[in-house]
Write a protein that holds these residues in place. Structure first.
Motif, PDB file in Angstrom:
ATOM      1  N   ILE A  47       4.115  16.432 -29.405  1.00 19.60           N
ATOM      2  CA  ILE A  47       2.909  16.193 -28.601  1.00 19.60           C
ATOM      3  C   ILE A  47       3.186  15.140 -27.532  1.00 19.60           C
ATOM      4  N   VAL A  48       3.825  14.056 -27.925  1.00 19.60           N
ATOM      5  CA  VAL A  48       4.134  12.988 -26.959  1.00 19.60           C
ATOM      6  C   VAL A  48       5.068  13.513 -25.863  1.00 19.60           C
ATOM      7  N   MET A  49       6.053  14.289 -26.253  1.00 23.27           N
ATOM      8  CA  MET A  49       7.012  14.802 -25.262  1.00 23.27           C
ATOM      9  C   MET A  49       6.380  15.819 -24.315  1.00 23.27           C
ATOM     10  N   PHE A  50       5.556  16.706 -24.836  1.00 22.73           N
ATOM     11  CA  PHE A  50       4.900  17.678 -23.959  1.00 22.73           C
ATOM     12  C   PHE A  50       3.884  16.998 -23.035  1.00 22.73           C
ATOM     13  N   MET A  51       3.212  15.960 -23.524  1.00 22.56           N
ATOM     14  CA  MET A  51       2.291  15.219 -22.661  1.00 22.56           C
ATOM     15  C   MET A  51       3.052  14.498 -21.558  1.00 22.56           C
ATOM     16  N   ALA A  52       4.160  13.870 -21.914  1.00 22.26           N
ATOM     17  CA  ALA A  52       4.983  13.188 -20.907  1.00 22.26           C
ATOM     18  C   ALA A  52       5.542  14.191 -19.902  1.00 22.26           C
ATOM     19  N   SER A  53       5.967  15.343 -20.373  1.00 19.99           N
ATOM     20  CA  SER A  53       6.491  16.373 -19.483  1.00 19.99           C
ATOM     21  C   SER A  53       5.408  16.879 -18.531  1.00 19.99           C
ATOM     22  N   SER A  54       4.196  17.052 -19.035  1.00 21.34           N
ATOM     23  CA  SER A  54       3.083  17.480 -18.176  1.00 21.34           C
ATOM     24  C   SER A  54       2.789  16.445 -17.106  1.00 21.34           C
ATOM     25  N   MET A  55       2.751  15.191 -17.517  1.00 20.62           N
ATOM     26  CA  MET A  55       2.465  14.120 -16.551  1.00 20.62           C
ATOM     27  C   MET A  55       3.565  14.000 -15.503  1.00 20.62           C
ATOM     28  N   LEU A  56       4.818  14.090 -15.924  1.00 18.57           N
ATOM     29  CA  LEU A  56       5.922  14.004 -14.971  1.00 18.57           C
ATOM     30  C   LEU A  56       5.935  15.198 -14.019  1.00 18.57           C
ATOM     31  N   SER A  57       5.595  16.372 -14.509  1.00 19.91           N
ATOM     32  CA  SER A  57       5.519  17.549 -13.641  1.00 19.91           C
ATOM     33  C   SER A  57       4.404  17.399 -12.614  1.00 19.91           C
ATOM     34  N   TYR A  58       3.293  16.861 -13.043  1.00 25.12           N
ATOM     35  CA  TYR A  58       2.184  16.621 -12.121  1.00 25.12           C
ATOM     36  C   TYR A  58       2.590  15.599 -11.060  1.00 25.12           C
ATOM     37  N   LEU A  59       3.247  14.520 -11.494  1.00 22.33           N
ATOM     38  CA  LEU A  59       3.709  13.525 -10.534  1.00 22.33           C
ATOM     39  C   LEU A  59       4.735  14.113  -9.568  1.00 22.33           C
ATOM     40  N   SER A  60       5.538  15.029 -10.043  1.00 23.51           N
ATOM     41  CA  SER A  60       6.505  15.684  -9.170  1.00 23.51           C
ATOM     42  C   SER A  60       5.811  16.531  -8.108  1.00 23.51           C
ATOM     43  N   MET A  61       4.739  17.216  -8.488  1.00 16.41           N
ATOM     44  CA  MET A  61       3.977  17.993  -7.505  1.00 16.41           C
ATOM     45  C   MET A  61       3.325  17.088  -6.468  1.00 16.41           C
ATOM     46  N   ARG A  62       2.784  15.977  -6.942  1.00 13.61           N
ATOM     47  CA  ARG A  62       2.090  15.057  -6.040  1.00 13.61           C
ATOM     48  C   ARG A  62       3.050  14.339  -5.099  1.00 13.61           C
ATOM     49  N   SER A  63       4.268  14.106  -5.540  1.00 14.04           N
ATOM     50  CA  SER A  63       5.200  13.353  -4.719  1.00 14.04           C
ATOM     51  C   SER A  63       6.155  14.248  -3.944  1.00 14.04           C
ATOM     52  N   SER A  64       5.932  15.552  -3.923  1.00 10.70           N
ATOM     53  CA  SER A  64       6.871  16.464  -3.262  1.00 10.70           C
ATOM     54  C   SER A  64       6.859  16.300  -1.749  1.00 10.70           C
ATOM     55  N   ARG A  65       5.833  15.671  -1.217  1.00 17.45           N
ATOM     56  CA  ARG A  65       5.764  15.485   0.225  1.00 17.45           C
ATOM     57  C   ARG A  65       6.472  14.220   0.695  1.00 17.45           C
ATOM     58  N   LEU A  66       6.877  13.372  -0.226  1.00 20.11           N
ATOM     59  CA  LEU A  66       7.547  12.131   0.137  1.00 20.11           C
ATOM     60  C   LEU A  66       9.007  12.398   0.487  1.00 20.11           C
ATOM     61  N   ALA A  67       9.512  11.642   1.456  1.00 22.23           N
ATOM     62  CA  ALA A  67      10.893  11.837   1.905  1.00 22.23           C
ATOM     63  C   ALA A  67      11.905  11.509   0.801  1.00 22.23           C
ATOM     64  N   PRO A  68      11.936  10.291   0.253  1.00 18.95           N
ATOM     65  CA  PRO A  68      12.851  10.046  -0.866  1.00 18.95           C
ATOM     66  C   PRO A  68      12.191  10.479  -2.170  1.00 18.95           C
TER      67      PRO A  68
END
Length: 100
Positions: A47-68
């Motif tokens: 549960i902890v790992m899937f929650m962390a994976s979901s949050m990191l995937s969401y952050l990856s979508m949100r930060s995809s527009r950033l240059a670095p």
């Protein structure tokens, strides 16, 4: 490769497996299985790992527009694979009745 983003797939799959883990944990609690402590621990870890994976995937979508671009997607992949491993161990423990 342009357009080779895995984060939407990781987000949807990890959130679905997160719900499955909650169902497994809830059913173990309802059945008052006293010998299921190891299964509880592996399920809680998944549960902890899937929650962390979901949050990191969401952050990856949100930060995809950033240059670095931060490495959220790569970390989400690793955490997702670890969650799948824990879920596999849990299902093997339940299937083969290792805990008695």
């Amino acid at each position: 490769m342009a357009g080779d983003n895995n984060f939407p797939h990781i987000l949807t799959t990890s959130s679905t497996l997160l719900g499955l883990c909650f169902v497994v944990l809830t059913s173990l609690r309802i059945s008052n299985s006293s010998e299921a402590s190891l299964i509880d621990e592996f399920t809680a870890a998944a549960i902890v790992m899937f929650m962390a994976s979901s949050m990191l995937s969401y952050l990856s979508m949100r930060s995809s527009r950033l240059a670095p671009k931060p490495q959220y997607e790569k970390i989400a992949d690793i955490v997702f694979l670890a969650g799948l491993t824990f879920l596999f161990i849990t299902t093997m423990l339940i299937t083969f009745n290792v805990i008695k």
